[in-house]
Design a protein around this motif. Structure first.
Motif, PDB file in Angstrom:
ATOM      1  N   LYS A  26      23.098 136.341  54.610  1.00  0.00           N
ATOM      2  CA  LYS A  26      21.940 135.652  54.365  1.00  0.00           C
ATOM      3  C   LYS A  26      22.011 134.585  53.276  1.00  0.00           C
ATOM      4  CE  LYS A  26      20.516 138.519  50.665  1.00  0.00           C
ATOM      5  NZ  LYS A  26      19.829 139.979  50.495  1.00  0.00           N
ATOM      6  N   THR A  27      21.654 133.305  53.752  1.00  0.00           N
ATOM      7  CA  THR A  27      21.777 131.937  53.272  1.00  0.00           C
ATOM      8  C   THR A  27      23.058 131.246  53.360  1.00  0.00           C
ATOM      9  OG1 THR A  27      22.219 132.530  51.100  1.00  0.00           O
ATOM     10  CG2 THR A  27      20.123 132.671  51.343  1.00  0.00           C
ATOM     11  N   GLN A  28      23.907 132.083  54.095  1.00  0.00           N
ATOM     12  CA  GLN A  28      25.381 131.409  54.132  1.00  0.00           C
ATOM     13  C   GLN A  28      25.719 130.678  55.611  1.00  0.00           C
ATOM     14  OE1 GLN A  28      27.378 131.777  51.634  1.00  0.00           O
ATOM     15  NE2 GLN A  28      26.272 133.217  50.480  1.00  0.00           N
ATOM     16  N   SER A  29      26.414 129.589  55.242  1.00  0.00           N
ATOM     17  CA  SER A  29      26.524 128.774  56.318  1.00  0.00           C
ATOM     18  C   SER A  29      27.355 129.341  57.534  1.00  0.00           C
ATOM     19  CB  SER A  29      27.238 127.471  55.942  1.00  0.00           C
ATOM     20  OG  SER A  29      28.826 127.757  55.532  1.00  0.00           O
ATOM     21  N   VAL A  30      27.145 128.674  58.626  1.00  0.00           N
ATOM     22  CA  VAL A  30      27.826 129.167  59.892  1.00  0.00           C
ATOM     23  C   VAL A  30      29.536 129.120  59.659  1.00  0.00           C
ATOM     24  CG1 VAL A  30      28.723 128.529  62.103  1.00  0.00           C
ATOM     25  CG2 VAL A  30      26.296 128.950  61.603  1.00  0.00           C
ATOM     26  N   GLU A  31      29.929 127.936  58.647  1.00  0.00           N
ATOM     27  CA  GLU A  31      31.287 127.785  58.575  1.00  0.00           C
ATOM     28  C   GLU A  31      31.865 129.115  57.522  1.00  0.00           C
ATOM     29  OE1 GLU A  31      28.946 125.561  58.204  1.00  0.00           O
ATOM     30  OE2 GLU A  31      29.489 124.227  60.113  1.00  0.00           O
ATOM     31  N   ASN A  32      30.981 129.266  56.792  1.00  0.00           N
ATOM     32  CA  ASN A  32      31.554 130.423  55.523  1.00  0.00           C
ATOM     33  C   ASN A  32      31.622 131.811  56.537  1.00  0.00           C
ATOM     34  OD1 ASN A  32      31.738 128.905  53.406  1.00  0.00           O
ATOM     35  ND2 ASN A  32      29.903 129.713  52.398  1.00  0.00           N
ATOM     36  N   ILE A  33      30.776 132.005  57.405  1.00  0.00           N
ATOM     37  CA  ILE A  33      30.793 133.173  58.230  1.00  0.00           C
ATOM     38  C   ILE A  33      31.931 133.278  59.149  1.00  0.00           C
ATOM     39  CG2 ILE A  33      29.576 134.679  59.933  1.00  0.00           C
ATOM     40  CD1 ILE A  33      26.945 133.605  58.789  1.00  0.00           C
ATOM     41  N   LEU A  34      32.458 131.940  59.678  1.00  0.00           N
ATOM     42  CA  LEU A  34      33.436 131.941  60.542  1.00  0.00           C
ATOM     43  C   LEU A  34      34.729 132.015  59.887  1.00  0.00           C
ATOM     44  CD1 LEU A  34      32.861 129.043  63.088  1.00  0.00           C
ATOM     45  CD2 LEU A  34      33.457 131.285  63.583  1.00  0.00           C
ATOM     46  N   ASN A  38      37.241 135.017  60.878  1.00  0.00           N
ATOM     47  CA  ASN A  38      38.699 134.485  61.025  1.00  0.00           C
ATOM     48  C   ASN A  38      39.731 135.570  60.459  1.00  0.00           C
ATOM     49  OD1 ASN A  38      38.178 132.733  63.251  1.00  0.00           O
ATOM     50  ND2 ASN A  38      38.011 131.030  61.808  1.00  0.00           N
ATOM     51  N   LEU A  39      39.048 136.087  59.469  1.00  0.00           N
ATOM     52  CA  LEU A  39      39.914 137.158  58.543  1.00  0.00           C
ATOM     53  C   LEU A  39      39.784 138.458  59.122  1.00  0.00           C
ATOM     54  CD1 LEU A  39      39.159 136.292  55.047  1.00  0.00           C
ATOM     55  CD2 LEU A  39      41.291 135.688  56.171  1.00  0.00           C
ATOM     56  N   GLN A  57      23.162 132.656  68.044  1.00  0.00           N
ATOM     57  CA  GLN A  57      23.440 131.679  69.120  1.00  0.00           C
ATOM     58  C   GLN A  57      24.592 130.793  68.791  1.00  0.00           C
ATOM     59  OE1 GLN A  57      19.708 129.817  69.913  1.00  0.00           O
ATOM     60  NE2 GLN A  57      18.500 131.685  70.065  1.00  0.00           N
ATOM     61  N   ARG A  58      24.914 130.585  67.583  1.00  0.00           N
ATOM     62  CA  ARG A  58      25.807 129.613  67.420  1.00  0.00           C
ATOM     63  C   ARG A  58      27.123 130.311  66.923  1.00  0.00           C
ATOM     64  NH1 ARG A  58      23.353 126.305  62.422  1.00  0.00           N
ATOM     65  NH2 ARG A  58      25.546 125.262  62.404  1.00  0.00           N
ATOM     66  N   LEU A  59      27.295 131.672  66.809  1.00  0.00           N
ATOM     67  CA  LEU A  59      28.624 132.282  66.372  1.00  0.00           C
ATOM     68  C   LEU A  59      29.181 132.965  67.291  1.00  0.00           C
ATOM     69  CD1 LEU A  59      27.269 132.879  62.907  1.00  0.00           C
ATOM     70  CD2 LEU A  59      29.576 131.780  63.261  1.00  0.00           C
ATOM     71  N   PRO A  60      30.439 133.477  67.307  1.00  0.00           N
ATOM     72  CA  PRO A  60      30.988 134.412  68.409  1.00  0.00           C
ATOM     73  C   PRO A  60      30.257 135.545  68.808  1.00  0.00           C
ATOM     74  CG  PRO A  60      32.521 133.686  66.592  1.00  0.00           C
ATOM     75  CD  PRO A  60      31.464 133.441  66.237  1.00  0.00           C
ATOM     76  N   LYS A  61      30.326 135.723  70.082  1.00  0.00           N
ATOM     77  CA  LYS A  61      29.455 137.116  70.721  1.00  0.00           C
ATOM     78  C   LYS A  61      29.779 138.309  70.243  1.00  0.00           C
ATOM     79  CE  LYS A  61      26.239 134.023  72.217  1.00  0.00           C
ATOM     80  NZ  LYS A  61      26.391 133.194  70.887  1.00  0.00           N
ATOM     81  N   ASP A  62      31.083 138.544  69.751  1.00  0.00           N
ATOM     82  CA  ASP A  62      31.510 139.795  69.479  1.00  0.00           C
ATOM     83  C   ASP A  62      31.248 140.116  67.875  1.00  0.00           C
ATOM     84  OD1 ASP A  62      33.399 138.173  68.407  1.00  0.00           O
ATOM     85  OD2 ASP A  62      35.136 139.257  68.647  1.00  0.00           O
ATOM     86  N   ILE A  63      30.432 139.252  67.380  1.00  0.00           N
ATOM     87  CA  ILE A  63      29.759 139.748  65.967  1.00  0.00           C
ATOM     88  C   ILE A  63      28.842 140.863  66.139  1.00  0.00           C
ATOM     89  CG2 ILE A  63      28.384 139.031  64.041  1.00  0.00           C
ATOM     90  CD1 ILE A  63      30.001 136.469  64.064  1.00  0.00           C
ATOM     91  N   LEU A  64      28.868 141.815  65.482  1.00  0.00           N
ATOM     92  CA  LEU A  64      27.969 143.060  65.330  1.00  0.00           C
ATOM     93  C   LEU A  64      27.160 142.694  64.229  1.00  0.00           C
ATOM     94  CD1 LEU A  64      30.641 145.738  65.538  1.00  0.00           C
ATOM     95  CD2 LEU A  64      29.299 145.027  67.374  1.00  0.00           C
TER      96      LEU A  64
END
Ligand code: PLP
Length: 221
Positions: A26-34, A38-39, A57-64
């Motif tokens: 929550k409140t974290q950017s898409v970049e930080n999540i990515l 990637n780890l 919608q913006r992030l990879p579809k295999d995220i749970l």
């Protein structure tokens, strides 16, 4: 701002293999999540419906995607198509709506029953009596809802430096979990955040929800 990579890797190492780490983004950017993705991180938790649907919608579809915040009945429909696990099922009315949206989306939605274990009035969740009404072997209300699957329990300890109190609250939740685990086939016990996850794991948690330890302190909303 970047993530705390070393802390994250140590965290994963220290709790495996029985404990799932949900990264609370929550409140974290898409970049930080990515960066975390990637780890190898796949379980992410969000508190707000709009923020979750945007990120989904913006992030990879295999995220749970885990929903961990208080959920309003009228917003279930927005996350029902994709949500992996709703931790915050805290009223029968809400669960009925999750079931309805599960039907509409032709899926069975996994939920945890949120249990009120803290001293604070503000935390949501069922109390012991209400939980018993739902999970007792004779109780049919939950079992009649074919498009929700109750996977376990979730709780939040009091916001306090008193470690003994926190431990007592986690212990209480674990006891409730054990009471119903066999009959209702509960498998997930979601308890523990950045400040108290070690205590939670010692008391039997198998899913921890970690935000600030991984991402650094959140900016205040
Ligand atoms: C924000 C939040 C977390 C993560 O809290 P941290 O202290 O940042 O680890 C965990 N669970 C719930 C329900 C939250 O709202």
């Amino acid at each position: 701002m970047a993530i705390n990579k070393d802390t994250y890797l140590q965290l994963i190492e220290s709790v495996k293999p029985n404990v799932t780490v949900v990264a609370v983004s929550k409140t974290q950017s898409v970049e930080n999540i990515l960066e975390l993705y990637n780890l190898g991180q796949r379980h992410f938790g969000e508190n707000y419906v709009q923020e979750l649907t945007d990120k989904q919608q913006r992030l990879p579809k295999d995220i749970l995607w885990h929903f961990i915040g208080h959920l309003q009945t009228n917003k279930v429909k927005f996350i029902a198509p994709f949500v992996h696990l709703i931790h915050s099922a805290d009223s029968f009315k809400l669960i009925t709506e999750i079931n309805k949206q599960g039907q509409r989306n032709n899926r069975i939605i996994d939920i945890l029953l949120q249990v009120h274990i803290a001293k604070e009035e503000t935390k949501f969740g069922f109390d012991k009596t209400e939980l018993h009404e739902l999970l007792d072997a004779d109780s049919q209300a939950l079992r009649a809802l074919k498009n929700v699957h109750t996977r376990g329990l979730m709780g939040m300890a009091s916001f306090t430096p008193d470690k003994d109190l926190i431990r007592t609250e986690f212990h209480y939740l674990k006891q409730l979990f054990d009471t119903y685990a066999v009959n209702t086939q509960l498998e997930t016990l979601s308890m523990g955040m950045s400040s108290d996850y070690l205590l939670a794991v010692e008391e039997g948690s198998n899913l921890v929800r970690i935000g600030s330890l991984i991402f650094g302190e959140r900016r205040k909303a």
